[in-house]
Design a protein around this motif. Sequence first.
Motif, PDB file in Angstrom:
ATOM      1  N   GLU A 175       0.825  -1.214   0.000  1.00  0.00           N
ATOM      2  CA  GLU A 175       0.000   0.000   0.000  1.00  0.00           C
ATOM      3  C   GLU A 175       0.860   1.266   0.000  1.00  0.00           C
ATOM      4  OE1 GLU A 175      -3.056   0.057   2.986  1.00  0.00           O
ATOM      5  OE2 GLU A 175      -3.600  -2.045   2.626  1.00  0.00           O
ATOM      6  N   LYS A 176       2.108   1.125   0.411  1.00  0.00           N
ATOM      7  CA  LYS A 176       3.014   2.279   0.426  1.00  0.00           C
ATOM      8  C   LYS A 176       3.660   2.508  -0.936  1.00  0.00           C
ATOM      9  CE  LYS A 176       4.191   1.933   5.351  1.00  0.00           C
ATOM     10  NZ  LYS A 176       5.278   1.881   6.348  1.00  0.00           N
ATOM     11  N   ARG A 177       3.803   1.443  -1.710  1.00  0.00           N
ATOM     12  CA  ARG A 177       4.552   1.541  -2.971  1.00  0.00           C
ATOM     13  C   ARG A 177       4.060   2.614  -3.932  1.00  0.00           C
ATOM     14  NH1 ARG A 177       4.577  -4.869  -3.478  1.00  0.00           N
ATOM     15  NH2 ARG A 177       6.205  -5.328  -1.933  1.00  0.00           N
ATOM     16  N   PRO A 178       2.732   2.797  -4.089  1.00  0.00           N
ATOM     17  CA  PRO A 178       2.290   3.829  -5.042  1.00  0.00           C
ATOM     18  C   PRO A 178       2.739   5.243  -4.681  1.00  0.00           C
ATOM     19  CG  PRO A 178       0.489   2.315  -4.513  1.00  0.00           C
ATOM     20  CD  PRO A 178       1.598   2.021  -3.554  1.00  0.00           C
ATOM     21  N   HIS A 179       3.095   5.460  -3.431  1.00  0.00           N
ATOM     22  CA  HIS A 179       3.518   6.795  -2.989  1.00  0.00           C
ATOM     23  C   HIS A 179       5.028   7.001  -3.122  1.00  0.00           C
ATOM     24  CE1 HIS A 179      -0.488   7.363  -1.314  1.00  0.00           C
ATOM     25  NE2 HIS A 179      -0.373   6.204  -0.705  1.00  0.00           N
ATOM     26  N   ALA A 180       5.765   5.944  -3.451  1.00  0.00           N
ATOM     27  CA  ALA A 180       7.230   6.006  -3.463  1.00  0.00           C
ATOM     28  C   ALA A 180       7.777   6.213  -4.864  1.00  0.00           C
ATOM     29  CB  ALA A 180       7.809   4.731  -2.867  1.00  0.00           C
ATOM     30  N   ARG A 181       8.711   7.142  -4.997  1.00  0.00           N
ATOM     31  CA  ARG A 181       9.418   7.310  -6.266  1.00  0.00           C
ATOM     32  C   ARG A 181      10.571   6.324  -6.360  1.00  0.00           C
ATOM     33  NH1 ARG A 181      11.385  13.209  -7.881  1.00  0.00           N
ATOM     34  NH2 ARG A 181       9.137  13.485  -7.638  1.00  0.00           N
ATOM     35  N   TYR A 182      11.164   6.033  -5.202  1.00  0.00           N
ATOM     36  CA  TYR A 182      12.295   5.103  -5.167  1.00  0.00           C
ATOM     37  C   TYR A 182      12.006   3.986  -4.168  1.00  0.00           C
ATOM     38  CZ  TYR A 182      14.508   9.343  -7.000  1.00  0.00           C
ATOM     39  OH  TYR A 182      14.803  10.476  -7.716  1.00  0.00           O
ATOM     40  N   ILE A 183      12.369   2.763  -4.526  1.00  0.00           N
ATOM     41  CA  ILE A 183      12.241   1.626  -3.615  1.00  0.00           C
ATOM     42  C   ILE A 183      13.609   0.980  -3.455  1.00  0.00           C
ATOM     43  CG2 ILE A 183      11.239  -0.672  -3.252  1.00  0.00           C
ATOM     44  CD1 ILE A 183       8.742   0.291  -4.710  1.00  0.00           C
ATOM     45  N   ILE A 184      14.035   0.831  -2.216  1.00  0.00           N
ATOM     46  CA  ILE A 184      15.316   0.187  -1.908  1.00  0.00           C
ATOM     47  C   ILE A 184      15.026  -1.144  -1.243  1.00  0.00           C
ATOM     48  CG2 ILE A 184      17.408   0.327  -0.491  1.00  0.00           C
ATOM     49  CD1 ILE A 184      17.393   3.343  -0.971  1.00  0.00           C
ATOM     50  N   GLU A 185      15.471  -2.222  -1.869  1.00  0.00           N
ATOM     51  CA  GLU A 185      15.277  -3.559  -1.319  1.00  0.00           C
ATOM     52  C   GLU A 185      16.408  -3.852  -0.332  1.00  0.00           C
ATOM     53  OE1 GLU A 185      12.718  -5.331  -1.846  1.00  0.00           O
ATOM     54  OE2 GLU A 185      11.811  -4.426  -3.625  1.00  0.00           O
ATOM     55  N   ASN A 186      16.031  -4.187   0.887  1.00  0.00           N
ATOM     56  CA  ASN A 186      17.040  -4.379   1.938  1.00  0.00           C
ATOM     57  C   ASN A 186      16.962  -5.776   2.550  1.00  0.00           C
ATOM     58  OD1 ASN A 186      19.183  -3.477   3.595  1.00  0.00           O
ATOM     59  ND2 ASN A 186      17.752  -3.029   5.251  1.00  0.00           N
ATOM     60  N   ASP A 187      16.783  -6.774   1.689  1.00  0.00           N
ATOM     61  CA  ASP A 187      16.759  -8.167   2.151  1.00  0.00           C
ATOM     62  C   ASP A 187      18.145  -8.802   2.140  1.00  0.00           C
ATOM     63  OD1 ASP A 187      13.647  -8.467   0.657  1.00  0.00           O
ATOM     64  OD2 ASP A 187      14.006  -9.135   2.706  1.00  0.00           O
ATOM     65  N   GLY A 188      18.997  -8.303   1.263  1.00  0.00           N
ATOM     66  CA  GLY A 188      20.265  -8.976   1.002  1.00  0.00           C
ATOM     67  C   GLY A 188      21.462  -8.352   1.683  1.00  0.00           C
ATOM     68  N   PRO A 189      22.646  -8.548   1.097  1.00  0.00           N
ATOM     69  CA  PRO A 189      23.886  -8.014   1.677  1.00  0.00           C
ATOM     70  C   PRO A 189      23.874  -6.492   1.732  1.00  0.00           C
ATOM     71  CG  PRO A 189      24.348  -9.628  -0.046  1.00  0.00           C
ATOM     72  CD  PRO A 189      22.892  -9.323  -0.128  1.00  0.00           C
TER      73      PRO A 189
END
Length: 210
Positions: A175-189
């Motif tokens: 539900e937050k994604r439509p408001h974001a210009r940038y998405i940073i995935e922080n699952d990995g290293p």
Amino acid sequence: MPSEHDARRMVVVGLTGGICSGKSTVAAMFRGLGATVIDADQVAHEVVKPDQPLFEAVVSTFGREVVGADGRIDRRRLGVMVFADPETRKRLEALLHPAIIRECERRIRQAEISGAAVCLVDAALLIESGWHTRCDAVILVEASEAVRLDRLVRSRGLSQDDAMLRIRSQMPQQEKRPHARYIIENDGPLEETARQVKTVWQQLCAAASP
């Protein structure tokens, strides 16, 4: 909100993400690259100090049991109360958010006066509070529910049930994604997270250039 300063436009960016998504880690990376970072959670700590008017407001609303042995608001005790009951959480947010927003705005003005190019507002409830509409862009830090659950249990000593309660009490990432210009995935290293942060930073600096 942004304005001209010495022919350079300061970019105001909202940084948000669910509990234990690694938002603070990402904020520290941006700070290391040169961003001015305003931590809304730190501001929340400051506005309820014993010498502040909101201290007594919180105590009168939620009871003397939220005061710890040191005379300050025990955020762990208060957290147990608000995460267990959505209505209680809304009451706390209604009490604190106006003061937090005023102080964040004051610090944004200070950053602009000092000539900062990028001012990052690190706020877990950036979107829920509607404050994202005051920002030039929003960065959303994401991590899977399984990763966030593991981090909560290991780093905060919560039970699986309590950790899941806190995760589920927040607005879902989708539900937050439509408001974001940038998405940073922080699952990995961390190296991969740092690579994404640097890419976003370069774009923000370009937007701030005259």
